[in-house]
Write a protein that holds these residues in place. Sequence first.
Motif, PDB file in Angstrom:
ATOM      1  N   CYS A  42      51.724  25.693  39.536  1.00 54.20           N
ATOM      2  CA  CYS A  42      51.648  24.756  40.660  1.00 54.20           C
ATOM      3  C   CYS A  42      50.719  25.326  41.731  1.00 54.20           C
ATOM      4  N   MET A  43      50.144  24.437  42.532  1.00 55.06           N
ATOM      5  CA  MET A  43      49.309  24.879  43.648  1.00 55.06           C
ATOM      6  C   MET A  43      49.455  23.892  44.802  1.00 55.06           C
ATOM      7  N   VAL A  44      49.508  24.437  46.019  1.00 55.04           N
ATOM      8  CA  VAL A  44      49.593  23.625  47.232  1.00 55.04           C
ATOM      9  C   VAL A  44      48.476  24.071  48.166  1.00 55.04           C
ATOM     10  N   LEU A  45      47.602  23.137  48.542  1.00 59.13           N
ATOM     11  CA  LEU A  45      46.497  23.422  49.451  1.00 59.13           C
ATOM     12  C   LEU A  45      46.621  22.535  50.676  1.00 59.13           C
ATOM     13  N   SER A  46      46.433  23.127  51.864  1.00 57.30           N
ATOM     14  CA  SER A  46      46.458  22.315  53.079  1.00 57.30           C
ATOM     15  C   SER A  46      45.511  22.926  54.108  1.00 57.30           C
ATOM     16  N   GLY A  47      45.628  22.424  55.370  1.00 53.99           N
ATOM     17  CA  GLY A  47      44.612  22.712  56.366  1.00 53.99           C
ATOM     18  C   GLY A  47      43.486  21.707  56.217  1.00 53.99           C
TER      19      GLY A  47
ATOM     20  N   ILE B 153      50.452  28.940  43.742  1.00 59.72           N
ATOM     21  CA  ILE B 153      49.489  29.399  44.741  1.00 59.72           C
ATOM     22  C   ILE B 153      49.585  28.488  45.952  1.00 59.72           C
ATOM     23  N   LEU B 154      49.695  29.098  47.126  1.00 61.18           N
ATOM     24  CA  LEU B 154      49.744  28.386  48.398  1.00 61.18           C
ATOM     25  C   LEU B 154      48.558  28.834  49.240  1.00 61.18           C
ATOM     26  N   ALA B 155      47.822  27.894  49.799  1.00 63.29           N
ATOM     27  CA  ALA B 155      46.700  28.244  50.673  1.00 63.29           C
ATOM     28  C   ALA B 155      46.594  27.193  51.770  1.00 63.29           C
ATOM     29  N   ASN B 156      47.056  27.547  52.948  1.00 62.22           N
ATOM     30  CA  ASN B 156      46.969  26.666  54.116  1.00 62.22           C
ATOM     31  C   ASN B 156      45.853  27.225  54.992  1.00 62.22           C
ATOM     32  N   ILE B 157      44.628  26.828  54.683  1.00 58.37           N
ATOM     33  CA  ILE B 157      43.472  27.426  55.356  1.00 58.37           C
ATOM     34  C   ILE B 157      42.662  26.309  56.009  1.00 58.37           C
ATOM     35  N   LEU B 158      41.473  26.033  55.508  1.00 59.10           N
ATOM     36  CA  LEU B 158      40.635  24.939  55.973  1.00 59.10           C
ATOM     37  C   LEU B 158      39.884  24.386  54.762  1.00 59.10           C
ATOM     38  N   ALA B 159      39.400  23.152  54.884  1.00 61.80           N
ATOM     39  CA  ALA B 159      38.777  22.476  53.751  1.00 61.80           C
ATOM     40  C   ALA B 159      37.564  23.242  53.209  1.00 61.80           C
ATOM     41  N   GLY B 160      36.685  23.722  54.097  1.00 63.18           N
ATOM     42  CA  GLY B 160      35.478  24.403  53.646  1.00 63.18           C
ATOM     43  C   GLY B 160      35.765  25.597  52.748  1.00 63.18           C
ATOM     44  N   PRO B 161      36.571  26.567  53.210  1.00 65.03           N
ATOM     45  CA  PRO B 161      36.894  27.711  52.349  1.00 65.03           C
ATOM     46  C   PRO B 161      37.609  27.303  51.063  1.00 65.03           C
ATOM     47  N   LEU B 162      38.461  26.288  51.126  1.00 67.63           N
ATOM     48  CA  LEU B 162      39.170  25.853  49.915  1.00 67.63           C
ATOM     49  C   LEU B 162      38.194  25.316  48.872  1.00 67.63           C
ATOM     50  N   VAL B 163      37.180  24.599  49.312  1.00 64.43           N
ATOM     51  CA  VAL B 163      36.167  24.111  48.384  1.00 64.43           C
ATOM     52  C   VAL B 163      35.403  25.286  47.772  1.00 64.43           C
ATOM     53  N   ARG B 164      35.017  26.234  48.601  1.00 65.93           N
ATOM     54  CA  ARG B 164      34.239  27.376  48.105  1.00 65.93           C
ATOM     55  C   ARG B 164      35.047  28.247  47.133  1.00 65.93           C
ATOM     56  N   MET B 165      36.359  28.273  47.291  1.00 66.04           N
ATOM     57  CA  MET B 165      37.201  29.122  46.453  1.00 66.04           C
ATOM     58  C   MET B 165      37.745  28.397  45.231  1.00 66.04           C
ATOM     59  N   ALA B 166      37.311  27.168  44.971  1.00 62.25           N
ATOM     60  CA  ALA B 166      37.905  26.365  43.904  1.00 62.25           C
ATOM     61  C   ALA B 166      37.879  27.073  42.556  1.00 62.25           C
ATOM     62  N   LEU B 167      36.744  27.600  42.164  1.00 62.80           N
ATOM     63  CA  LEU B 167      36.630  28.272  40.873  1.00 62.80           C
ATOM     64  C   LEU B 167      37.550  29.482  40.798  1.00 62.80           C
ATOM     65  N   THR B 168      37.521  30.302  41.854  1.00 61.66           N
ATOM     66  CA  THR B 168      38.316  31.534  41.861  1.00 61.66           C
ATOM     67  C   THR B 168      39.814  31.231  41.860  1.00 61.66           C
TER      68      THR B 168
ATOM     69  N   ARG C 287      41.157  29.891  38.511  1.00 65.73           N
ATOM     70  CA  ARG C 287      41.280  30.942  37.494  1.00 65.73           C
ATOM     71  C   ARG C 287      42.502  31.828  37.709  1.00 65.73           C
ATOM     72  N   ARG C 288      43.085  31.766  38.899  1.00 64.50           N
ATOM     73  CA  ARG C 288      44.270  32.580  39.195  1.00 64.50           C
ATOM     74  C   ARG C 288      45.572  31.876  38.823  1.00 64.50           C
ATOM     75  N   LEU C 289      45.482  30.647  38.340  1.00 64.47           N
ATOM     76  CA  LEU C 289      46.687  29.888  37.988  1.00 64.47           C
ATOM     77  C   LEU C 289      47.135  30.216  36.568  1.00 64.47           C
ATOM     78  N   GLU C 290      48.424  30.456  36.420  1.00 65.68           N
ATOM     79  CA  GLU C 290      48.992  30.569  35.080  1.00 65.68           C
ATOM     80  C   GLU C 290      48.967  29.198  34.409  1.00 65.68           C
ATOM     81  N   SER C 291      49.150  29.167  33.106  1.00 63.08           N
ATOM     82  CA  SER C 291      49.262  27.892  32.403  1.00 63.08           C
ATOM     83  C   SER C 291      50.475  27.130  32.929  1.00 63.08           C
ATOM     84  N   GLY C 292      50.283  25.883  33.330  1.00 59.34           N
ATOM     85  CA  GLY C 292      51.382  25.069  33.839  1.00 59.34           C
ATOM     86  C   GLY C 292      51.793  25.406  35.255  1.00 59.34           C
TER      87      GLY C 292
END
Length: 301
Positions: free
Chosen positions: A261-266, A236-251, A254-259
């Motif tokens: 990777c995820m990259v978050l920026s902005g 999962i890649l999400a180059n957005i902003l810190a606020g939305p990334l925090v709000r979407m943490a749970l969602t 839950r979208r990650l497969e077992s094992g």
Amino acid sequence: MELSRIELLVAEENEDRFAGFLAQRVSWGWEVDLSEPGWVRFVIHFEARDRAESLPRDADQAQDFPRNLAGELLRDVRREWPEVVCSESTYEDKDWGESWKEFFSPVRVDDTFLVLPPWLKSEGEVSGLIPLLIEPKMAFGTGHHATTALCLKAVAMLWREGAVSANTGFLDLGTGSGILALACAKLGMTGLALDIDPVAVANAQENMALNEIYQGLAIQKGGLEILDPDRRFGLILANILAGPLVRMALTLARRLESGACMVLSGILEEQAERVENAYRDQGLPAPRRLTDGEWVALIWA
């Protein structure tokens, strides 16, 4: 083409902080004028369709309407920087396309990707790197902004380490120009790119065609809510902003497969711990960090 020009007059001692503020909202850059002692003038150009007059009349209309980029910026400046002097004007630029060519230079990402515009396609063919052709427009993501470059570096790093492969299915959330999705697709991955802005979706689809990617990548308008409830991703890649990334943490977790990777920026360096903690609260381990100046990418692998 009619263009909109916004000028923002800022006290010299606030130049760096204000530039950081702009960097979160204006991905394509701005001019800086230092001709007035004690003051810095930031000049930003928008296409005329992004002026305040183009605001949709109601929320239903807004879903299919281009973002009012200039109006959003002026609103944020007046709210967060009330001491800044703002002015807006319009002018006709018949050489807008040529002006892009004057400043758009290729961006090399480690020894993996080379981001370049269509008119420099030949440079990519002889570079020995994976070329990513991007038509420079108002959609976020030409590789020049630190957060985009950090995400591309993270993808290249995960690929070199074997954490992702051609068998990895990915999600690029807030795709902008589509640059991150295109990078993944050119490495052989398959996936989905989403953006709520129809202008970004159109630009990403244009760039998809420029890169001759005809299968393995879908670009759609919308957010996480349009996904099948059970769909999971290996990256999962999400180059957005810190606020939305925090709000979407749970969602997102839950979208990650077992094992997966995820990259978050902005994310600004001062915001990184807050974002990291939001995802650790979902059971994820501490991420690795890549930094570029005041910007940070968080990487789980």
